[in-house]
Scaffold this active site. Structure first.
Site, PDB file in Angstrom:
ATOM      1  N   GLY A 259      45.560   6.643  53.274  1.00 48.13           N
ATOM      2  CA  GLY A 259      44.586   5.760  53.065  1.00 48.13           C
ATOM      3  C   GLY A 259      44.440   4.489  53.845  1.00 48.13           C
ATOM      4  O   GLY A 259      45.421   4.420  54.750  1.00 48.13           O
TER       5      GLY A 259
ATOM      6  N   ARG B 123      48.572  18.247  49.766  1.00 45.07           N
ATOM      7  CA  ARG B 123      47.592  18.496  50.878  1.00 45.07           C
ATOM      8  C   ARG B 123      47.901  17.897  52.298  1.00 45.07           C
ATOM      9  O   ARG B 123      47.260  18.399  53.245  1.00 45.07           O
ATOM     10  CB  ARG B 123      46.241  18.610  50.484  1.00 45.07           C
ATOM     11  CG  ARG B 123      45.921  17.242  50.157  1.00 45.07           C
ATOM     12  CD  ARG B 123      44.314  17.164  49.777  1.00 45.07           C
ATOM     13  NE  ARG B 123      43.787  15.802  49.467  1.00 45.07           N
ATOM     14  CZ  ARG B 123      43.848  15.297  48.378  1.00 45.07           C
ATOM     15  NH1 ARG B 123      44.399  15.947  47.189  1.00 45.07           N
ATOM     16  NH2 ARG B 123      43.385  13.943  48.347  1.00 45.07           N
TER      17      ARG B 123
ATOM     18  N   CYS C 121      42.006  -6.605  44.315  1.00 51.60           N
ATOM     19  CA  CYS C 121      41.731  -7.273  45.725  1.00 51.60           C
ATOM     20  C   CYS C 121      40.796  -8.560  45.315  1.00 51.60           C
ATOM     21  O   CYS C 121      41.113  -9.672  45.984  1.00 51.60           O
ATOM     22  CB  CYS C 121      41.065  -6.422  46.546  1.00 51.60           C
ATOM     23  SG  CYS C 121      39.654  -5.725  45.675  1.00 51.60           S
TER      24      CYS C 121
ATOM     25  N   GLN D 155      31.384  -7.815  47.360  1.00 51.75           N
ATOM     26  CA  GLN D 155      32.548  -7.070  48.092  1.00 51.75           C
ATOM     27  C   GLN D 155      31.947  -6.131  48.991  1.00 51.75           C
ATOM     28  O   GLN D 155      31.228  -5.297  48.633  1.00 51.75           O
ATOM     29  CB  GLN D 155      33.198  -6.660  46.654  1.00 51.75           C
ATOM     30  CG  GLN D 155      33.638  -7.418  45.611  1.00 51.75           C
ATOM     31  CD  GLN D 155      34.276  -6.897  44.370  1.00 51.75           C
ATOM     32  OE1 GLN D 155      34.148  -7.391  43.250  1.00 51.75           O
ATOM     33  NE2 GLN D 155      35.095  -6.152  44.540  1.00 51.75           N
TER      34      GLN D 155
ATOM     35  N   SER E  10      35.343  -1.762  52.110  1.00 51.85           N
ATOM     36  CA  SER E  10      36.575  -1.422  52.142  1.00 51.85           C
ATOM     37  C   SER E  10      37.209  -1.187  50.862  1.00 51.85           C
ATOM     38  O   SER E  10      38.207  -0.643  50.754  1.00 51.85           O
ATOM     39  CB  SER E  10      37.171  -2.647  53.071  1.00 51.85           C
ATOM     40  OG  SER E  10      37.081  -3.924  52.542  1.00 51.85           O
TER      41      SER E  10
ATOM     42  N   HIS F 207      36.146  -9.376  51.544  1.00 51.22           N
ATOM     43  CA  HIS F 207      35.286  -9.860  50.404  1.00 51.22           C
ATOM     44  C   HIS F 207      34.973 -11.176  50.341  1.00 51.22           C
ATOM     45  O   HIS F 207      35.862 -12.119  50.924  1.00 51.22           O
ATOM     46  CB  HIS F 207      36.025  -9.540  49.071  1.00 51.22           C
ATOM     47  CG  HIS F 207      36.171  -7.912  48.661  1.00 51.22           C
ATOM     48  ND1 HIS F 207      35.876  -6.987  49.358  1.00 51.22           N
ATOM     49  CD2 HIS F 207      37.026  -7.371  47.865  1.00 51.22           C
ATOM     50  CE1 HIS F 207      36.104  -5.827  48.777  1.00 51.22           C
ATOM     51  NE2 HIS F 207      36.851  -6.136  47.814  1.00 51.22           N
TER      52      HIS F 207
ATOM     53  N   GLN G 128      40.066  -7.501  52.347  1.00 46.42           N
ATOM     54  CA  GLN G 128      40.327  -6.694  51.136  1.00 46.42           C
ATOM     55  C   GLN G 128      41.602  -5.955  51.389  1.00 46.42           C
ATOM     56  O   GLN G 128      42.371  -5.850  50.353  1.00 46.42           O
ATOM     57  CB  GLN G 128      39.001  -5.931  50.686  1.00 46.42           C
ATOM     58  CG  GLN G 128      39.328  -5.047  49.584  1.00 46.42           C
ATOM     59  CD  GLN G 128      40.105  -3.718  49.921  1.00 46.42           C
ATOM     60  OE1 GLN G 128      39.815  -3.289  51.005  1.00 46.42           O
ATOM     61  NE2 GLN G 128      40.748  -3.319  48.876  1.00 46.42           N
TER      62      GLN G 128
END
EC number: 1.2.1.11
Length: 335
Positions: free
Chosen positions: A12, A39, A128, A155, A158, A241, A314
């Site tokens: 991620g 996966r 965040c 925000q 992201s 943010h 963020q």
């Protein structure tokens, strides 16, 4: 003291930043294991000249691991984090799974590093928007004694990870080509739009994100009765943010003392010269470790009040950087 480190959720956006920060901050790891769902197992992640092979995250992954940085969502964390802790691995978790657990410290190292000592195997990273807001609120609390605050967040996408960032990019591209690109990640189009809806709504009309800022701020600053209210807004900004805050304090405030407090705080960068159009913006603070604080002024509606604007990345202070800073504190205490 060299330690073995694992990253859960390495594929991620936050996971990618964790890999980069561990290298750039010269974190003392003897080995680095990257973990994700089954996966993704076998795929490669590259950082400069290094290649990491993704392994499936299982309870056995944490055998002989010292520190695990989790950024994989609350469901996976609730399953795997206790297993890691059971094996003697210290978990630093970026999800909401354990933030309000009374046995789990919720830590922002610039504010409450001493809380790390009390961990029982799991340490929580705050939401965040909470972490970023506190880079402005905490130093002012130290200076004047915080009484209450009102916050409105702006925000970036992201906050929704790669999917949110891709949706904004796709919709902007489609708009420029005169094509339609219906929303998938969000309930409404995000390109050239905004909506006061971050996370799910509760029965009281507030969202989960808004509850997080209230409850987490109280816990981090050891102020269980702190009054606060928040409106969280998703905006078409790629990264970083922004938060507009109106705070009331116990003691009389002054702009000079407020600016001095912000400038002296390790997590903040004073960015406050409106005569020259200097104030923090998302573009300016994307990719920066510190959070910008500016537009500081006497609040016209509150006694002993200040209004100010905080901007922070963020993916960094709002997530990966704070987690790595916690891990650095863990290593320091173990040395």
């Amino acid at each position: 003291m060299a330690v073995s480190v694992g990253i859960v959720g390495a594929t991620g956006a936050v996971g990618q930043e964790l890999i980069r920060l561990l290298h750039e901050r010269n974190f003392p790891f003897s080995s680095l294991k990257v973990l994700a769902s089954g996966r993704s197992a076998g795929k490669e992640i590259r950082y400069k000249d290094e290649t990491f092979i993704i392994e499936e995250a299982t309870p056995e992954s944490f055998d002989r691991m010292d520190i695990a940085l989790f950024s994989a969502g609350a469901t996976i964390t609730k399953t795997l984090a206790p297993e890691a802790a059971k094996r003697g691995c210290v978990v630093v978790d970026n999800s909401s799974a354990f933030r309000m657990d009374p046995d789990v410290p919720l830590v922002v190292p610039e504010i409450n590093p001493e809380a790390v000592r009390d961990h029982k195997g799991i340490i929580a990273n705050p939401n965040c928007s909470t972490a970023i807001a506190l880079m402005g609120l905490a130093p002012l609390h130290q200076a004047f004694g915080l009484k209450r605050f009102v916050a409105c967040t702006y925000q970036a996408v992201s906050g929704s990870g790669v999917a949110g960032m891709q949706e904004l990019e796709n919709q902007i591209k489609a708009w420029s080509e005169g094509k339609d690109c219906p929303p998938e990640t969000y309930p409404h189009p995000i390109a050239f739009n905004l909506f006061p809806h971050v996370d799910v709504f509760f029965d009281d009309g507030y969202t989960k994100e808004e509850h997080k800022m209230l409850n987490e701020s109280r816990k981090i600053m050891s102020m269980p009765d702190l009054p606060a209210t928040t409106t969280c807004v998703r905006v078409p900004v790629m990264r970083a943010h922004s938060i507009a805050i109106h705070a009331e304090f116990e003691q009389p405030v002054s702009l000079e003392a407020a600016r001095e407090a912000i400038a002296a705080f390790s997590g903040a960068e004073l960015c406050d010269d409106t005569a020259n159009n200097v104030y923090p913006t998302p573009l300016q603070f994307s990719g920066k470790n510190k959070c910008g604080v500016g537009r500081i002024r006497i609040d016209s509606a509150l006694d002993n009040g200040l209004a100010f604007f905080v901007v922070g990345d963020q993916l960094l202070k709002g997530a990966a950087l704070n987690a790595v800073q916690i891990a650095e504190e863990v290593v320091r205490l173990q040395a």
